[in-house]
Design a protein around this motif. Sequence first.
Motif, PDB file in Angstrom:
ATOM      1  N   ALA A  17       0.851  -1.522  -0.145  1.00 15.21           N
ATOM      2  CA  ALA A  17      -0.451  -0.089  -0.366  1.00 15.21           C
ATOM      3  C   ALA A  17       0.501   1.202   0.256  1.00 15.21           C
ATOM      4  O   ALA A  17       0.725   2.305  -0.717  1.00 15.21           O
ATOM      5  N   TRP A  18       1.682   0.921   0.806  1.00  8.88           N
ATOM      6  CA  TRP A  18       2.950   2.384   1.052  1.00  8.88           C
ATOM      7  C   TRP A  18       3.581   3.215  -0.155  1.00  8.88           C
ATOM      8  O   TRP A  18       3.034   3.735  -0.942  1.00  8.88           O
ATOM      9  N   ALA A  19       4.036   1.601  -1.512  1.00  9.08           N
ATOM     10  CA  ALA A  19       4.294   1.106  -2.380  1.00  9.08           C
ATOM     11  C   ALA A  19       3.402   1.959  -3.464  1.00  9.08           C
ATOM     12  O   ALA A  19       4.163   2.999  -4.340  1.00  9.08           O
ATOM     13  N   TYR A  20       2.307   1.915  -3.627  1.00  6.33           N
ATOM     14  CA  TYR A  20       1.454   2.323  -4.333  1.00  6.33           C
ATOM     15  C   TYR A  20       0.980   3.360  -4.525  1.00  6.33           C
ATOM     16  O   TYR A  20       0.595   4.950  -5.476  1.00  6.33           O
ATOM     17  N   TRP A  21       0.729   3.996  -3.258  1.00  5.89           N
ATOM     18  CA  TRP A  21       0.541   5.497  -2.393  1.00  5.89           C
ATOM     19  C   TRP A  21       1.929   6.158  -3.210  1.00  5.89           C
ATOM     20  O   TRP A  21       1.488   7.637  -4.002  1.00  5.89           O
ATOM     21  N   ARG A  22       3.073   5.618  -2.403  1.00  5.07           N
ATOM     22  CA  ARG A  22       4.172   6.639  -3.271  1.00  5.07           C
ATOM     23  C   ARG A  22       4.214   6.542  -4.882  1.00  5.07           C
ATOM     24  O   ARG A  22       4.440   8.084  -5.606  1.00  5.07           O
ATOM     25  N   ARG A  25       1.319   9.009  -6.223  1.00  2.19           N
ATOM     26  CA  ARG A  25       1.907  10.836  -6.227  1.00  2.19           C
ATOM     27  C   ARG A  25       2.852  11.348  -7.635  1.00  2.19           C
ATOM     28  O   ARG A  25       2.565  12.076  -7.848  1.00  2.19           O
ATOM     29  N   MET A  26       3.510  10.530  -7.436  1.00  2.00           N
ATOM     30  CA  MET A  26       4.926  10.608  -8.359  1.00  2.00           C
ATOM     31  C   MET A  26       4.473  10.795  -9.808  1.00  2.00           C
ATOM     32  O   MET A  26       4.365  11.735 -10.302  1.00  2.00           O
ATOM     33  N   VAL A  27       3.583   9.517 -10.490  1.00  2.00           N
ATOM     34  CA  VAL A  27       2.449  10.301 -11.635  1.00  2.00           C
ATOM     35  C   VAL A  27       2.111  11.384 -11.899  1.00  2.00           C
ATOM     36  O   VAL A  27       1.472  11.800 -12.551  1.00  2.00           O
ATOM     37  N   ARG A  28       1.038  11.637 -10.179  1.00  2.00           N
ATOM     38  CA  ARG A  28       0.571  12.335 -10.626  1.00  2.00           C
ATOM     39  C   ARG A  28       1.390  13.671 -10.401  1.00  2.00           C
ATOM     40  O   ARG A  28       1.185  14.233 -11.692  1.00  2.00           O
ATOM     41  N   ALA A  29       2.743  14.288  -9.882  1.00  2.00           N
ATOM     42  CA  ALA A  29       3.278  15.212  -9.423  1.00  2.00           C
ATOM     43  C   ALA A  29       3.806  14.834 -11.494  1.00  2.00           C
ATOM     44  O   ALA A  29       3.587  16.039 -12.218  1.00  2.00           O
ATOM     45  N   LEU A  30       3.982  13.946 -11.796  1.00  2.00           N
ATOM     46  CA  LEU A  30       4.253  13.956 -13.401  1.00  2.00           C
ATOM     47  C   LEU A  30       3.468  14.811 -14.882  1.00  2.00           C
ATOM     48  O   LEU A  30       3.859  15.231 -15.611  1.00  2.00           O
ATOM     49  N   ARG A  31       2.531  14.174 -14.216  1.00  2.00           N
ATOM     50  CA  ARG A  31       1.048  14.085 -14.853  1.00  2.00           C
ATOM     51  C   ARG A  31       0.744  15.862 -14.867  1.00  2.00           C
ATOM     52  O   ARG A  31       0.493  16.665 -16.170  1.00  2.00           O
ATOM     53  N   GLY A  32       0.682  16.297 -13.653  1.00  2.00           N
ATOM     54  CA  GLY A  32       0.518  18.101 -13.525  1.00  2.00           C
ATOM     55  C   GLY A  32       1.788  18.645 -14.684  1.00  2.00           C
ATOM     56  O   GLY A  32       1.592  19.922 -14.626  1.00  2.00           O
ATOM     57  N   TRP A  33       3.174  18.169 -14.511  1.00  2.00           N
ATOM     58  CA  TRP A  33       4.198  18.533 -15.264  1.00  2.00           C
ATOM     59  C   TRP A  33       3.737  18.765 -16.287  1.00  2.00           C
ATOM     60  O   TRP A  33       3.852  19.942 -17.642  1.00  2.00           O
ATOM     61  N   TYR A  34       3.324  17.845 -16.998  1.00  2.00           N
ATOM     62  CA  TYR A  34       3.175  17.389 -18.650  1.00  2.00           C
ATOM     63  C   TYR A  34       1.642  18.221 -18.501  1.00  2.00           C
ATOM     64  O   TYR A  34       1.645  19.139 -19.674  1.00  2.00           O
ATOM     65  N   ILE A  35       1.152  19.031 -18.117  1.00  2.00           N
ATOM     66  CA  ILE A  35      -0.794  19.909 -18.149  1.00  2.00           C
ATOM     67  C   ILE A  35       0.140  20.858 -18.506  1.00  2.00           C
ATOM     68  O   ILE A  35      -0.152  21.503 -18.794  1.00  2.00           O
ATOM     69  N   HIS A  36       0.969  21.214 -17.513  1.00  2.00           N
ATOM     70  CA  HIS A  36       1.497  22.642 -17.531  1.00  2.00           C
ATOM     71  C   HIS A  36       2.001  22.507 -18.616  1.00  2.00           C
ATOM     72  O   HIS A  36       2.198  24.159 -19.540  1.00  2.00           O
ATOM     73  N   LEU A  37       3.192  22.148 -19.458  1.00  2.00           N
ATOM     74  CA  LEU A  37       3.566  22.178 -20.083  1.00  2.00           C
ATOM     75  C   LEU A  37       2.702  22.548 -21.533  1.00  2.00           C
ATOM     76  O   LEU A  37       3.057  23.736 -22.308  1.00  2.00           O
ATOM     77  N   TYR A  89      11.906  16.186 -11.622  1.00  2.00           N
ATOM     78  CA  TYR A  89      12.780  15.818 -11.722  1.00  2.00           C
ATOM     79  C   TYR A  89      13.788  15.150 -10.219  1.00  2.00           C
ATOM     80  O   TYR A  89      13.473  13.481 -10.159  1.00  2.00           O
ATOM     81  N   ALA A  90      13.310  15.753  -9.188  1.00  2.00           N
ATOM     82  CA  ALA A  90      14.030  15.800  -7.751  1.00  2.00           C
ATOM     83  C   ALA A  90      13.404  14.904  -7.397  1.00  2.00           C
ATOM     84  O   ALA A  90      13.749  13.868  -6.457  1.00  2.00           O
ATOM     85  N   ARG A  91      11.612  14.782  -7.449  1.00  2.00           N
ATOM     86  CA  ARG A  91      10.720  14.036  -6.542  1.00  2.00           C
ATOM     87  C   ARG A  91      11.232  12.443  -7.338  1.00  2.00           C
ATOM     88  O   ARG A  91      10.990  11.835  -6.176  1.00  2.00           O
ATOM     89  N   LEU A  92      10.889  12.349  -8.912  1.00  2.00           N
ATOM     90  CA  LEU A  92      11.118  11.567  -9.627  1.00  2.00           C
ATOM     91  C   LEU A  92      12.220  10.285  -9.363  1.00  2.00           C
ATOM     92  O   LEU A  92      12.524   9.446  -9.344  1.00  2.00           O
ATOM     93  N   SER A  93      13.179  11.646  -9.289  1.00  2.00           N
ATOM     94  CA  SER A  93      14.760  10.449  -9.347  1.00  2.00           C
ATOM     95  C   SER A  93      15.047   9.839  -8.108  1.00  2.00           C
ATOM     96  O   SER A  93      15.092  10.130  -6.963  1.00  2.00           O
ATOM     97  N   ARG A  94      16.091   9.357  -8.399  1.00  2.00           N
ATOM     98  CA  ARG A  94      16.767   7.525  -7.212  1.00  2.00           C
ATOM     99  C   ARG A  94      17.184   8.548  -6.418  1.00  2.00           C
ATOM    100  O   ARG A  94      17.434   8.503  -5.176  1.00  2.00           O
TER     101      ARG A  94
END
Length: 111
Positions: A17-22, A25-37, A89-94
Amino acid sequence: MRHDSRFPPARDAGDEAWAYWRARRMVRALRGWYIHLLVYVVVNSWLWLRFFYFPSPSWSHYAQHGWPWPLTTTLAWGLGLAVHGLLVYARLSRRGHDWETRKIREFMDRQ
């Protein structure tokens, strides 16, 4: 509990559940940037088409100083888009995650 094939198996339901939640959130952050672009490209395209194909308004810098009036919006908004992209990118990068994990462990070891 059946394992969902979209996600790797976790040790227990809480880890999964924790992995799915994280991941969500990462997918939503990336989608938000794509919409912004997308909005950036559409709005700035319209502004530049308006600038090139219709007369410049009297209040514009172009009419007074030769500065194309959409340039300010394009540059300022582009800077904001770049900052947004860097944050995503900072949020998504390892590298960012590894740093966060190391710092958490460092602070936990202090106590």
